[in-house]
Design a protein around this motif. Structure first.
Motif, PDB file in Angstrom:
ATOM      1  N   TYR A 207      -5.282   5.365   4.928  1.00 13.69           N
ATOM      2  CA  TYR A 207      -5.024   4.835   4.234  1.00 13.69           C
ATOM      3  C   TYR A 207      -5.081   3.593   4.504  1.00 13.69           C
ATOM      4  N   LYS A 208      -5.516   2.182   3.938  1.00  9.58           N
ATOM      5  CA  LYS A 208      -6.012   0.644   5.055  1.00  9.58           C
ATOM      6  C   LYS A 208      -4.967   0.157   5.541  1.00  9.58           C
ATOM      7  N   ILE A 209      -4.475  -0.763   6.914  1.00 12.89           N
ATOM      8  CA  ILE A 209      -2.688  -0.612   6.307  1.00 12.89           C
ATOM      9  C   ILE A 209      -3.682  -1.886   7.547  1.00 12.89           C
ATOM     10  N   THR A 210      -2.573  -2.497   8.033  1.00 13.01           N
ATOM     11  CA  THR A 210      -2.436  -4.417   8.691  1.00 13.01           C
ATOM     12  C   THR A 210      -0.778  -3.670   9.788  1.00 13.01           C
ATOM     13  N   TYR A 211      -1.500  -4.212  11.321  1.00 14.26           N
ATOM     14  CA  TYR A 211      -0.705  -4.130  11.870  1.00 14.26           C
ATOM     15  C   TYR A 211      -0.722  -5.485  13.495  1.00 14.26           C
ATOM     16  N   LYS A 212       0.092  -6.447  13.031  1.00 13.13           N
ATOM     17  CA  LYS A 212       0.118  -7.503  13.606  1.00 13.13           C
ATOM     18  C   LYS A 212      -1.464  -8.017  13.345  1.00 13.13           C
ATOM     19  N   ASN A 213      -1.004  -8.114  12.092  1.00 15.39           N
ATOM     20  CA  ASN A 213      -2.477  -8.972  10.860  1.00 15.39           C
ATOM     21  C   ASN A 213      -3.948  -8.557  11.536  1.00 15.39           C
TER      22      ASN A 213
ATOM     23  N   VAL B  55       4.194  -0.658   9.696  1.00 14.45           N
ATOM     24  CA  VAL B  55       2.855  -0.916   8.825  1.00 14.45           C
ATOM     25  C   VAL B  55       2.514  -1.455   7.284  1.00 14.45           C
ATOM     26  N   LYS B  56       1.868  -1.817   7.156  1.00 15.89           N
ATOM     27  CA  LYS B  56       1.820  -2.323   5.937  1.00 15.89           C
ATOM     28  C   LYS B  56       0.485  -1.783   5.140  1.00 15.89           C
ATOM     29  N   VAL B  57       0.321  -0.874   4.049  1.00 18.20           N
ATOM     30  CA  VAL B  57      -0.505   0.137   3.748  1.00 18.20           C
ATOM     31  C   VAL B  57      -0.903  -0.944   2.380  1.00 18.20           C
ATOM     32  N   ILE B  58      -2.343  -1.742   2.749  1.00 19.96           N
ATOM     33  CA  ILE B  58      -2.091  -2.423   1.598  1.00 19.96           C
ATOM     34  C   ILE B  58      -4.033  -1.765   0.618  1.00 19.96           C
ATOM     35  N   GLY B  59      -4.193  -0.839   0.833  1.00 18.36           N
ATOM     36  CA  GLY B  59      -5.290  -0.012  -0.400  1.00 18.36           C
ATOM     37  C   GLY B  59      -4.762   1.663   0.831  1.00 18.36           C
ATOM     38  N   GLY B  60      -6.196   2.461  -0.685  1.00 15.78           N
ATOM     39  CA  GLY B  60      -6.531   3.455   0.129  1.00 15.78           C
ATOM     40  C   GLY B  60      -8.019   4.237  -0.258  1.00 15.78           C
ATOM     41  N   VAL B  61      -8.263   5.048   0.338  1.00 13.90           N
ATOM     42  CA  VAL B  61     -10.014   5.866   0.503  1.00 13.90           C
ATOM     43  C   VAL B  61      -9.218   6.206   0.216  1.00 13.90           C
ATOM     44  N   ASP B  62     -10.089   7.664  -0.439  1.00  9.34           N
ATOM     45  CA  ASP B  62      -9.714   8.612  -1.090  1.00  9.34           C
ATOM     46  C   ASP B  62     -10.754  10.393   0.048  1.00  9.34           C
TER      47      ASP B  62
ATOM     48  N   VAL C  27      -6.367   3.674  15.038  1.00 10.40           N
ATOM     49  CA  VAL C  27      -7.157   2.958  13.495  1.00 10.40           C
ATOM     50  C   VAL C  27      -8.536   2.361  13.441  1.00 10.40           C
ATOM     51  N   TYR C  28      -8.794   2.828  12.783  1.00  7.33           N
ATOM     52  CA  TYR C  28     -10.348   2.999  12.660  1.00  7.33           C
ATOM     53  C   TYR C  28     -10.926   1.397  12.367  1.00  7.33           C
ATOM     54  N   VAL C  29     -12.193   1.259  12.459  1.00  6.24           N
ATOM     55  CA  VAL C  29     -12.885  -0.012  11.981  1.00  6.24           C
ATOM     56  C   VAL C  29     -13.534   0.437  10.274  1.00  6.24           C
TER      57      VAL C  29
END
Length: 166
Positions: free
Chosen positions: A82-88, A58-65, A38-40
């Protein structure tokens, strides 16, 4: 007085349930296909913030093409994130590393981007999104525009990253 307090309590309860339901639609559900980095930022040349083990939700909260570090790459070599959240914790996972529960559900923000694209081509004519094939692990929609009574495909959108080809 008891009636007023009980009414206030009921209103608070209803509003908390309502807000929980509204927030449930603000992400898409997926599991990691393998242990993933998971990258910054949205690019593989950026720092790895953390890893998520294989099979974790994981929760996918956005995307980048297309990743930020790929702007000069040859088009077929580009991929989304995919922009995600995992364990906040938030971060970006390279396309193809998640298995989605529903391949054709829209990641937040992506459908709005696709509508903007469709409107720019369709002028004031009708347009629609039609489920298309699944390529890899992601679902796609054909963007169609109606002109003189006939529907024409004007593009295809990845409903997870927002990549549009047309």
């Amino acid at each position: 007085m008891k009636k007023i307090l009980s009414m206030v309590f009921v209103l608070m309860l209803v509003s908390s349930v309502w807000s929980t339901q509204a927030s449930a639609a603000s992400y898409d559900r997926a599991k990691t296909a393998k242990t993933v980095k998971v990258y910054v930022k949205d690019g593989t040349s950026y720092k790895v913030a953390y890893t998520v083990p294989k099979g974790k939700a994981v929760k996918v909260i956005g995307g980048v093409d297309v990743g930020w570090d790929q702007d000069r790459w040859y088009s077929p070599d580009q991929f989304g994130f995919y922009k995600i959240t995992y364990k906040n914790k938030k971060g970006y996972v390279a396309q193809g590393n998640l298995n989605f529960k529903n391949k054709h559900s829209w990641v937040p923000g992506i459908k709005a981007k696709a509508k903007k694209y469709a409107k720019s081509y369709a002028d004031n004519d009708p347009y629609r999104f039609v489920k298309s094939k699944k390529y890899g692990k992601d679902g796609y929609y054909s963007i169609q525009h109606k002109w003189n009574g006939t529907w024409y495909t004007i593009g295809r959108v990845n409903c997870k990253t927002g990549a549009i080809h047309g």
